[in-house]
Design an enzyme around this catalytic site. Structure first.
Site, PDB file in Angstrom:
ATOM      1  CB  CYS A 190      58.332  58.618  56.493  1.00  0.00           C
ATOM      2  SG  CYS A 190      57.431  59.715  57.549  1.00  0.00           S
ATOM      3  CB  CYS A 332      57.973  45.210  50.855  1.00  0.00           C
ATOM      4  SG  CYS A 332      57.986  45.315  52.640  1.00  0.00           S
TER       5      CYS A 332
END
Lengths: 370, 77
Positions: A190, A332
């Site tokens: 998510c 990231c």
């Protein structure tokens, strides 16, 4: 509470002839465990507590943060930084003081799962990662517990009832459907892919509904079936699942083997390239190191604390020549894609470069500095 | 044989579509091979396959109505 029929609290559902006082008593006698008090767990917990499930367990190790509030409807701004499991327990207590709530303020793992799960009849999986999903599935198979599974991805959700004992059919489990865990970065979570709060609200509520149906014996629960819901076009897709003979060999055969099984490794969560937040902090101003953001263009705000270049994972292979330094630190959002990027670079460079991936990503690092 | 294919989750992102009609597909092995040639990223993706809403694991000969769905695992919670 002595007699549920005397209790005005459940009057509206007792008056359903399919449920009645007998169904209410079954709910009172039921023991349900919800693992993960997040997007799926919050709505499921609310409705299970409201319906009068007699014993509810909550497992979560995480703390409430501001970006949880759009979907994790048990929490408010006053809860930020507090334990999700403890706060969820407090709220449910206020909604229904007649039920027993047991809080496990810890991360589900192969050392505690069997002890926690054995005290319950039905287990709801509201976790947000594959390692936990495989671990919970295997524990339910070993202990012969019914598993109500839910998972979401962007605008779609899946629901199924696994491992439910039946005289007619062999119980299907999660590994019959997906025997192998996806590789790192293959499936975004998510945090990386985004989610609208309503979707886990719908799927989590459906998980509670399946649980209530299983307990009271009304309707047809999704036993050995997988339902997929698409919130953009309102399509439902239901399919029948089958037990596979080879699945049995993949699941640890007993408690001992279960505790030995490395779920993080199986789901390749850990990477040999992992760099801790402390190590990252130490190296941040080292000019000989090249920092590479592998997130997609425009995905998130750029960190201003240190110099870095942007090479999205999707074009990494083409842009390898842009990476010139001997030591490379990839990052990231959550550390999954940078671990994948480290694999790619390592295959290309072999041992000629030092390659690292920031553990838990930029999100984890920024959280650690708060 | 004609196949009506439905793709879910990230598989729809990879292929850029949620539905597809393919022709001259005799069995599911050929279907997978054809898809992997059309969309190389699909070759590494993990998914379950359902033929007429029933999961299948082995190569299956396609006859008559062939509604095939490809469903990837989801991890969000």
């Amino acid at each position: 509470m002595s007699n549920p029929s005397k209790n005005d609290r459940y009057q509206r559902q007792i008056s359903l002839k399919e449920l009645g006082e007998i169904g209410q008593q079954k709910l009172k006698d039921a023991k349900v465990l919800v693992i993960g008090a997040g997007g799926l767990g919050c709505p499921a917990l609310l409705y299970l507590a409201g319906a009068g499930v007699g014993r509810i367990g909550i497992v979560d190790f995480d703390l409430v943060s501001l970006n949880n509030l759009h979907r994790q409807v048990l929490f408010t701004v006053h809860d930020i930084g507090l334990s999700k499991a403890l706060r969820a327990g407090d709220v449910l207590e206020q909604i229904n003081p007649d039920i027993e709530i047991i809080v496990f303020n810890e991360k589900i793992s192969n050392t505690n799962a069997l002890d926690i799960i054995k005290g319950f009849d039905i287990i709801l999986d509201g976790t947000d990662n594959f390692a936990s999903k495989y671990l919970i599935n295997d524990a339910c198979v070993i202990l012969k517990k019914t598993l109500v599974y839910g998972a979401i991805s962007r605008f779609e959700g899946q629901i199924a009832v696994f491992n439910h004992p039946s005289e007619i059919k062999t119980a299907v489990n999660y590994r019959d459907l997906f025997p192998q865990a996806p590789a790192d970065g293959e499936v975004l979570n998510c945090e990386e892919a985004g989610v609208i709060g309503v979707l886990p609200g719908i799927i989590g509520t459906m998980m509670a509904n399946e649980t209530i149906k299983l307990i009271t014996g009304i309707g047809n629960a999704l036993i050995n079936r997988l339902l997929t819901y698409n919130s953009l076009n309102n399509h439902f897709f239901e399919m029948e699942l089958l037990a596979m003979p080879e699945t049995g060999k993949m699941i640890p055969e007993d408690a001992g083997a279960f505790k030995e099984f490395n779920y993080d490794w199986f789901c390749s969560v850990h990477s040999a390239f992992e760099l801790s937040q402390e190590e990252f902090e130490e190296k941040i101003h080292d000019k000989n190191i090249q920092f590479v953001d592998v997130r997609e263009a425009g995905e998130a705000a750029q960190p201003e604390d240190f110099k870095h270049i942007n090479i999205p994972l999707s074009s990494l292979k083409d842009q390898i020549p842009d990476i010139k330094a001997e030591t490379i630190i990839l990052f990231c959002q959550s550390g999954k894609r940078s671990a994948g990027a480290a694999e790619i670079l390592s295959k290309h460079f072999g041992k000629s470069r030092k390659i690292y991936s920031l553990k838990d990503g930029i999100a984890g690092w920024q959280k650690s500095k708060l | 044989m004609q196949v009506h294919l439905t793709l879910f989750g990230q598989l729809a992102d990879i292929t850029g579509r949620t539905e597809m009609i393919l022709h001259d597909i005799p069995d599911t092995e050929t279907l997978i091979k054809t898809l992997n040639e059309m969309f190389p990223s699909l070759a590494n993706a993990k998914y379950a396959m359902a033929l007429n809403k029933k999961v299948i694991k082995e190569n299956t000969i396609l006859t008559g109505d062939n509604n095939i769905a490809l469903l990837p695992p989801f991890s969000g919670g």
